[in-house]
Design a protein around this motif. Structure first.
Motif, PDB file in Angstrom:
ATOM      1  N   ALA A  73       1.197  -1.104  -0.072  1.00 33.61           N
ATOM      2  CA  ALA A  73       0.276   0.417   0.313  1.00 33.61           C
ATOM      3  C   ALA A  73       1.026   1.630   0.432  1.00 33.61           C
ATOM      4  O   ALA A  73       0.555   2.142  -0.926  1.00 33.61           O
ATOM      5  CB  ALA A  73      -0.939   0.223   0.593  1.00 33.61           C
ATOM      6  N   ASN A  74       2.162   1.331   0.881  1.00 31.59           N
ATOM      7  CA  ASN A  74       2.898   1.972   0.201  1.00 31.59           C
ATOM      8  C   ASN A  74       3.244   3.047  -0.773  1.00 31.59           C
ATOM      9  O   ASN A  74       4.030   3.665  -0.924  1.00 31.59           O
ATOM     10  CB  ASN A  74       3.865   1.890   1.894  1.00 31.59           C
ATOM     11  N   GLU A  75       3.931   1.520  -1.037  1.00 33.09           N
ATOM     12  CA  GLU A  75       4.374   1.958  -2.580  1.00 33.09           C
ATOM     13  C   GLU A  75       3.149   2.322  -3.898  1.00 33.09           C
ATOM     14  O   GLU A  75       3.555   3.020  -4.808  1.00 33.09           O
ATOM     15  CB  GLU A  75       4.860   0.322  -3.418  1.00 33.09           C
ATOM     16  N   VAL A  76       2.224   2.122  -3.658  1.00 27.82           N
ATOM     17  CA  VAL A  76       1.284   2.857  -3.925  1.00 27.82           C
ATOM     18  C   VAL A  76       0.583   4.180  -4.602  1.00 27.82           C
ATOM     19  O   VAL A  76       1.180   5.600  -4.932  1.00 27.82           O
ATOM     20  CB  VAL A  76      -0.330   2.254  -4.002  1.00 27.82           C
ATOM     21  N   ILE A  77       1.515   4.876  -2.872  1.00 30.53           N
ATOM     22  CA  ILE A  77       1.456   6.194  -2.318  1.00 30.53           C
ATOM     23  C   ILE A  77       2.905   7.317  -2.814  1.00 30.53           C
ATOM     24  O   ILE A  77       3.220   7.577  -3.823  1.00 30.53           O
ATOM     25  CB  ILE A  77       1.125   6.078  -0.923  1.00 30.53           C
ATOM     26  N   THR A  78       4.213   6.056  -2.621  1.00 29.36           N
ATOM     27  CA  THR A  78       5.356   6.239  -2.880  1.00 29.36           C
ATOM     28  C   THR A  78       6.278   6.410  -4.492  1.00 29.36           C
ATOM     29  O   THR A  78       6.268   7.684  -5.389  1.00 29.36           O
ATOM     30  CB  THR A  78       6.430   5.887  -1.839  1.00 29.36           C
ATOM     31  N   LYS A  79       6.121   5.651  -5.032  1.00 32.33           N
ATOM     32  CA  LYS A  79       6.268   4.268  -6.328  1.00 32.33           C
ATOM     33  C   LYS A  79       4.916   4.787  -7.438  1.00 32.33           C
ATOM     34  O   LYS A  79       5.797   4.632  -8.356  1.00 32.33           O
ATOM     35  CB  LYS A  79       6.797   3.197  -6.320  1.00 32.33           C
ATOM     36  N   VAL A  80       4.268   5.204  -7.312  1.00 36.42           N
ATOM     37  CA  VAL A  80       3.552   5.293  -8.338  1.00 36.42           C
ATOM     38  C   VAL A  80       2.358   6.750  -8.283  1.00 36.42           C
ATOM     39  O   VAL A  80       2.763   7.660  -9.170  1.00 36.42           O
ATOM     40  CB  VAL A  80       1.881   4.418  -8.286  1.00 36.42           C
ATOM     41  N   ALA A  81       2.037   6.889  -6.956  1.00 38.23           N
ATOM     42  CA  ALA A  81       1.113   8.035  -6.745  1.00 38.23           C
ATOM     43  C   ALA A  81       1.749   9.578  -6.756  1.00 38.23           C
ATOM     44  O   ALA A  81       1.790  10.615  -7.686  1.00 38.23           O
ATOM     45  CB  ALA A  81       0.204   8.520  -6.076  1.00 38.23           C
ATOM     46  N   LEU A  82       3.192   9.497  -5.836  1.00 39.78           N
ATOM     47  CA  LEU A  82       3.745  10.792  -5.791  1.00 39.78           C
ATOM     48  C   LEU A  82       4.144  10.432  -6.950  1.00 39.78           C
ATOM     49  O   LEU A  82       4.940  11.294  -7.378  1.00 39.78           O
ATOM     50  CB  LEU A  82       4.010  10.658  -4.211  1.00 39.78           C
ATOM     51  N   THR A  83       4.975   9.185  -7.021  1.00 41.26           N
ATOM     52  CA  THR A  83       6.290   9.656  -7.949  1.00 41.26           C
ATOM     53  C   THR A  83       5.897   9.770  -9.736  1.00 41.26           C
ATOM     54  O   THR A  83       6.440  11.162  -9.966  1.00 41.26           O
ATOM     55  CB  THR A  83       6.852   7.898  -8.108  1.00 41.26           C
ATOM     56  N   ASP A  84       4.086   9.614  -9.669  1.00 44.02           N
ATOM     57  CA  ASP A  84       4.436   9.742 -11.323  1.00 44.02           C
ATOM     58  C   ASP A  84       3.615  11.500 -10.886  1.00 44.02           C
ATOM     59  O   ASP A  84       3.580  12.098 -12.073  1.00 44.02           O
ATOM     60  CB  ASP A  84       2.762   9.366 -11.743  1.00 44.02           C
ATOM     61  N   ALA A  85       3.215  11.341  -9.604  1.00 39.57           N
ATOM     62  CA  ALA A  85       2.818  12.991  -9.725  1.00 39.57           C
ATOM     63  C   ALA A  85       4.151  14.434  -9.838  1.00 39.57           C
ATOM     64  O   ALA A  85       4.099  15.177 -10.833  1.00 39.57           O
ATOM     65  CB  ALA A  85       1.838  13.640  -8.650  1.00 39.57           C
ATOM     66  N   LEU A  86       4.717  13.496  -9.012  1.00 39.24           N
ATOM     67  CA  LEU A  86       6.179  14.811  -9.653  1.00 39.24           C
ATOM     68  C   LEU A  86       6.984  14.572 -10.835  1.00 39.24           C
ATOM     69  O   LEU A  86       7.462  15.562 -11.121  1.00 39.24           O
ATOM     70  CB  LEU A  86       7.608  14.346  -8.043  1.00 39.24           C
TER      71      LEU A  86
END
Length: 768
Positions: A73-86
């Motif tokens: 679940a944390n990788e969804v935030i850091t490696k998908v959502a947040l990374t894609d946004a940045l």
């Protein structure tokens, strides 16, 4: 809307029943519905401009990539959502999308009527489209495997999809709308940030004060502005959005630990493409360093510290030499067909104003007197070549004039390519590269400067290929190719003018294939404004290119020199002529070409009867003939009515000379009616240059080789004898032998074009 594609590849179910193919504007019907809410995957500006402009209210959310795979679940935030946004912000996707919107849709965004959003800490895989009309109470729900881009609706793509349409199913509509407002809306942030919109508003305010802008409201931001917007937005995402979602318990408190540990086990996530890897590493490190390094419950650092880290990351890996190379391309001419307004004399081309703060329309109709003066100035240039070039002929002079015609057409080549192509492969017939193969002292650099003056009113835009990077820099060849690619992809459609391109660039696969072939493939599959290249290179007794490169390049051979005894006089003459040159005719030309581009009846597929090649300059010739008629000047003899094919002639001449001087090395093979040639003999021991083998191999057409491409490979080249002798224009001494050979059929060889008579004579930024 004309030429709307039928959605034949989409299985459309309308209220439970299969329906005949619909068109896109029927699916997203802005006449029946006036409000549009959607969660989609990809979205492009052309789709918005074409199909969403007439809605009075639009809200679109860009969801996560459907193919993203993570472990926790944390990788969804850091490696998908947040990374894609940045990554989206670092690559300036919001600014690029906003700039590509029509000026009216830019106004809709600035006025809050159109909203575009995304989720920086949640992966949204939902896909639905809600259309409504509050006055009529009509509503529509669309579910399916589509995005808001043209790719989703291409008929010729080898893929199928489903679309489910539910008209006036109010319970379903309300259910999805409530879900959107209650569950999804709280995790969203604007895709077009306040920082971006403030910059756009500022530019519009400046445009309104400039008489040259002529009421134009289009926003095209410069690189410095978008760099600043990107830095601010990335800082805000980390320092504000992430922290806010933690505080509101939307994401877990240990998200900061996941951010700090994001670089662990990085090897499993390595990308195949080096550029993508560098981007991800940079974003990961930004997340890691944004959090306190040793605290048990790490906190996000202060905004100013994060801002400095973001600024440094945006130029990470760039040496001073690389930054210097990046800035050598300084001519920006933006082609914006959606803004073309012929009634208001807007060609669709824009240039930065003198201060570089906002774009202004480019193009102005000339008077008959100005057209006459411009044609006479060009004629004076041509008279200089007539007078001072040894063995000059009018046929030779056509090469110089063709280069001028190409340069005038250059900003519109990407549009012409889309109109002239029945399929992507046809796009290669409209080359994005013009190469002038010339000997030293032929006036090639002067011609490049003349082209610059005639189109840009200056002669200072030339880039010296050999000095893009210093001589002693490591990997100079690779970095030079990367720099040229960067120049081409700045968004401008003004050509990159390169002087003295070194021959290795065309002969070595890793350079010419990457830049010429890959760029052309990108253009034909994804049409957009990529600056053409107009360059000179040394002819050196036989210019060659890889076949794939030659297919996508317009090559003009300038192989005659200026008379050495007249050089001083020639220099004085051309200096005086160049004082009369300006871009008045070019400004007029872009207005007239814009009219042709907007006219559905304009023919773009004109083929030469002799060569069978597409004449992508046909309409340019038409406009120039009109110029001569308006000016009352006879069309000059150096005016070419067809595409020149100098690369084929150069290749023919190269092999003809080789055969005539080394006939004994061509061994006849009666069984196959072919010639065997030991190409390894073209070595320095026998008086050839180090790269002669590849030069001659590249110059030999595949269709002349036994077994096609296999006939060109290896130590021995095997050539079809009848076709070879027809090609080089020499008598076939083995004709009688092949006729009596029972293993050779008596069928006539495939017709080969009769040979012409011998003429006399970067580094890119990591982001954005």
């Amino acid at each position: 809307m004309t030429n709307e594609p039928d959605l034949t590849k989409l299985h459309i179910v309308f209220n439970g029943q299969k329906t005949p193919p619909l068109k896109i504007n029927q699916l997203f019907d802005s006449r029946r519905f006036n409000r549009f809410t959607a969660i989609t995957g990809d979205i492009d500006a052309d789709f918005i401009n074409r199909y969403l402009s007439k809605f009075i209210q639009v809200e679109v959310v860009r969801g996560a990539r459907p193919n993203a795979t993570v472990k926790s679940a944390n990788e969804v935030i850091t490696k998908v959502a947040l990374t894609d946004a940045l990554l989206a912000v670092a690559n300036k996707q919001p600014a690029k999308l906003f700039e590509a919107l029509s000026s009216s849709n830019q106004s809709n965004v600035l006025n809050g009527l159109f909203q575009f959003e995304y989720a920086p800490v949640q992966a949204i895989y939902s896909r639905f489209y809600l259309l409504s009309n509050e006055e009529t109470k009509d509503c529509r729900v669309i579910l399916g495997s589509i995005d808001l881009n043209a790719t989703s609706f291409e008929n010729n793509a080898n893929r199928y999809g489903e679309v489910l349409i539910f008209d006036n199913d109010r319970p379903l509509f309300n259910n999805l709308m409530d879900h959107f407002k209650r569950d999804i809306k709280p995790v969203l942030r604007p895709f077009f940030s306040d920082n971006l919109l403030k910059a756009a508003q500022k530019q519009r305010a400046e445009s309104s004060k400039d008489e040259k802008a002529a009421g134009s409201n289009v926003v095209i931001l410069d690189n410095d502005t978008t760099d600043e917007v990107a830095a601010d937005d990335m800082t805000d995402i980390i320092s504000h959005d992430v922290q806010q979602q933690i505080d509101n318990a939307i994401i877990p408190q240990d998200t900061t630990i996941a951010m700090r540990n994001i670089t662990m086990d990085r090897s499993q996530a390595k990308e195949a493409i080096e550029r993508d890897t560098k981007q991800h590493d940079t974003i990961y490190n930004l997340q890691k360093t944004a959090v306190s390094p040793r605290a048990a419950k790490p906190k996000i650092k202060a905004r100013q510290k994060i801002y400095q880290q973001v600024k440094e990351a945006l130029v990470s890996g760039m040496t001073p030499q690389q930054r210097s190379a990046e800035k050598k391309y300084t001519t920006f001419l933006y082609d914006r067909p959606m803004e073309r307004n012929l009634v208001n004399n807007n060609s669709g081309l824009y240039v930065p104003n003198d201060a570089g703060t906002h774009p202004i329309p480019f193009g102005k109709l000339a008077t008959i007197s100005q057209i006459r003066d411009s044609l006479k100035s060009i004629d004076d240039v041509m008279k200089g070549y007539q007078r001072f070039v040894v063995d000059y002929t009018d046929d030779y002079g056509k090469r110089f004039y063709e280069a001028i015609l190409y340069s005038f057409t250059a900003p519109f080549l990407w549009e012409i390519r889309t109109k002239a192509s029945l399929n992507p492969e046809d796009g290669n017939d409209v080359p994005n590269f013009l190469i002038l193969g010339a000997t030293a002292g032929s006036g090639k650099s002067t011609l490049l400067r003349i082209i610059n003056q005639l189109t840009w009113n200056t002669d200072r835009s030339l880039i010296d290929f050999g000095t893009i990077y210093p001589t002693d820099i490591a990997q100079k060849k690779n970095k030079t190719a990367e720099a040229i690619e960067h120049y081409m992809k700045e968004g401008s459609s003004y050509p990159v003018l390169l002087d003295e391109i070194e021959p290795y660039f065309f002969q070595q696969d890793q350079y010419s294939r990457h830049l010429v072939v890959d760029t052309m493939n990108e253009l034909v599959n994804n049409p957009r404004a990529i600056a053409p290249v107009i360059g000179t290179t040394n002819y050196d007794s036989g210019f060659t290119m890889l076949r794939e490169t030659a297919r996508r390049t317009y090559y003009l051979q300038i192989d005659k020199v200026i008379d050495e005894k007249l050089k001083g006089e020639a220099n004085r003459y051309i200096y005086n002529v160049r004082q009369t040159l300006n871009n008045t005719l070019f400004k007029d030309f872009v207005m007239r070409m814009a009219v042709l581009l907007e006219d559905d009846d304009t023919a773009w597929r004109s083929f030469d009867k002799k060569t069978g090649r597409l004449d992508f300059l046909a309409n340019t010739r038409k406009l120039f003939k009109q110029y001569y008629e308006m000016a009352g000047i006879a069309i000059p003899d150096y005016f070419s009515n067809q595409i020149c094919d100098d690369f084929k002639e150069s290749s023919r001449s190269t092999w003809a000379k080789l055969y005539l001087t080394q006939e004994e090395d061509f061994k006849y093979r009666q069984q196959d009616n072919s010639l065997l040639f030991d190409i390894s003999k073209l070595n320095t021991f026998n008086g050839f240059t180090a790269d002669s083998i590849e030069k001659y191999r590249n110059a030999l057409p595949i269709e002349l080789c036994v077994d096609g491409i296999n006939g060109k490979r290896g130590k021995f080249v095997e050539i079809k004898a009848p076709e070879f002798f027809q090609w080089i224009g020499e008598r076939n001494p083995y004709e009688d032998e092949s006729a009596t050979n029972p293993t050779v059929e008596n069928a006539e060889p495939a017709p080969v074009e009769k040979p012409k008579a011998k003429k006399k004579g970067f580094w890119a930024r990591l982001f954005g």
